[in-house]
Design an enzyme around this catalytic site. Structure first.
Site, PDB file in Angstrom:
ATOM      1  N   LYS A 196      54.271  46.535  34.219  1.00 20.31           N
ATOM      2  CA  LYS A 196      52.994  45.890  33.513  1.00 20.31           C
ATOM      3  C   LYS A 196      53.505  44.497  32.975  1.00 20.31           C
ATOM      4  O   LYS A 196      54.501  44.522  32.177  1.00 20.31           O
ATOM      5  CB  LYS A 196      52.490  46.666  32.487  1.00 20.31           C
ATOM      6  CG  LYS A 196      51.273  46.299  31.669  1.00 20.31           C
ATOM      7  CD  LYS A 196      50.604  47.165  30.768  1.00 20.31           C
ATOM      8  CE  LYS A 196      49.542  46.586  29.956  1.00 20.31           C
ATOM      9  NZ  LYS A 196      48.731  47.448  29.119  1.00 20.31           N
ATOM     10  N   LYS A 255      50.920  45.870  37.587  1.00 21.53           N
ATOM     11  CA  LYS A 255      49.685  45.574  37.075  1.00 21.53           C
ATOM     12  C   LYS A 255      49.942  44.050  36.529  1.00 21.53           C
ATOM     13  O   LYS A 255      50.915  44.050  35.652  1.00 21.53           O
ATOM     14  CB  LYS A 255      49.452  46.327  35.948  1.00 21.53           C
ATOM     15  CG  LYS A 255      48.252  46.180  35.059  1.00 21.53           C
ATOM     16  CD  LYS A 255      47.951  46.882  33.932  1.00 21.53           C
ATOM     17  CE  LYS A 255      46.878  46.557  32.890  1.00 21.53           C
ATOM     18  NZ  LYS A 255      46.824  46.964  31.626  1.00 21.53           N
TER      19      LYS A 255
END
Ligand code: PBG
Length: 332
Positions: A196, A255
């Site tokens: 992330k 992400k």
């Protein structure tokens, strides 16, 4: 000799193109990220995310039944906690009667086959808008992880199928696995937000939950760069994903999505678990804004981006377009 090869033979018409297509999309490729609010009969549109709403639990359940009928089989849940319950411990996160726990119970009762993956991170409950407990001006890793374990176990008790830690603390997957197992939840899976990145694409999401980092008394980091990854890095993503698999993650996530497809492919090649990709709020907002201006075609760009994310190696795509795309796919 000219031309020995004619690639256009495989593109002559729609039928042949469909025969040689390498990637396909279906509604069960998607997970729908959904925002939950307190109250009843509440449906509030997020200004920076047209078509996306915060729902009270009663309306959330209705919407989820509809999503299931469209072929969507998983939802990611995020709550907008009220200001009064926020503090620096995050303890509301494991309140058995908290908003998330109520939402999980209601969704599983109404639509038992829908896979429910609540978000595990402290930011909705933090007065500072950070994903962890603040100590001496920074996010304290290990005490945050212990808080996340309590949070995840309370989600499992409410009926969650998976927990989805989005916090990026070190060592949390191992502790979550141990904590879930010790509480008897061997069957509850972990989808780890492994790679992330600290990304400006999360802006509209933070509007949705009112969870942007903020200074409230104590001086705290103004951004999430001490725990989310530097977007200049590639090897680090593989390292994080491999650690998470070793620690017990059932699935890993990359992400954001479209600007990170090189990472998606490399992580996909490095691990032997499903790779999820989060097509995040800013990606959604950009398409909606351009479409509103008439500069891009919403449906075509949506399908192109989702297909390209799948082609890059995603097994699952978490996307605010899940419902719109499912409707189009079901018509085909
Ligand atoms: C926070 C969290 C964020 C998102 C999912 N979980 C935002 C952040 O890290 O600040 C972003 C999702 C999106 O932008 O759609 N734990």
């Amino acid at each position: 000799m000219f031309p020995l090869h004619r690639g256009r033979r495989l593109r002559v018409n729609a039928s042949i193109r469909s025969l040689v297509r390498e990637t396909t999309l279906s509604p069960s490729d998607f997970m729908f990220p959904m925002f939950v609010a307190e109250g009843e009969n509440v449906q509030v549109e997020i200004p920076s995310m047209p078509g996306i709403y915060r729902y009270s639990v009663d309306l959330l359940v209705k919407e989820i039944r509809e999503l299931f009928s469209l072929g969507i089989r998983a939802v990611n849940l995020y709550v907008k906690a009220s200001e009064e319950v926020k503090d620096n411990t995050g303890k509301e996160a494991w309140n058995p009667d908290g908003l998330m726990q109520k939402a999980i119970r209601a969704v599983k009762a109404a639509c038992p086959e829908m896979i429910v993956m609540p978000d595990v991170a402290l930011d909705p409950y933090s007065i500072y808008g950070h994903d962890g407990i603040i100590k001496n001006g920074d996010i304290e890793n290990d005490s945050t992880v212990e808080a996340l374990v309590k949070m995840a176990v309370s989600h499992a008790q409410a009926g969650a199928d998976f927990v989805a830690p989005s916090d990026m603390m070190d060592g949390r997957i191992l502790r979550l696995r141990e904590g879930l197992d010790a509480a008897g939840f061997h069957h509850v899976g972990i989808m780890s937000y492994s790679a992330k990145y600290a990304s400006a694409y999360y802006g509209p999401f933070r509007d949705a939950l009112d969870s942007a980092p903020k200074q409230t008394g104590e001086i705290v980091p103004k951004d999430k760069k001490t725990y989310q990854m530097d977007y200049a890095n590639r090897l680090e993503a593989i390292k994080e994903a491999l650690w998470d698999v070793e620690e017990g993650a059932d699935m890993v996530m990359v992400k954001p999505g479209t600007a990170y497809l090189d990472i998606v492919r490399e992580v996909k090649d490095a691990v032997n678990v499903p790779v999820c990709v989060y097509h995040v709020s800013g990606e959604y907002a950009m398409i909606k804004a351009a479409a509103e201006k008439g500069w891009l075609d919403n449906d075509q760009i949506m399908m192109e981006q989702l297909m390209c994310i799948k082609r890059a190696g995603a097994s699952l795509i978490s996307t605010y377009f899940a419902k719109e795309a499912a409707i189009i796919l079901n018509k085909k």
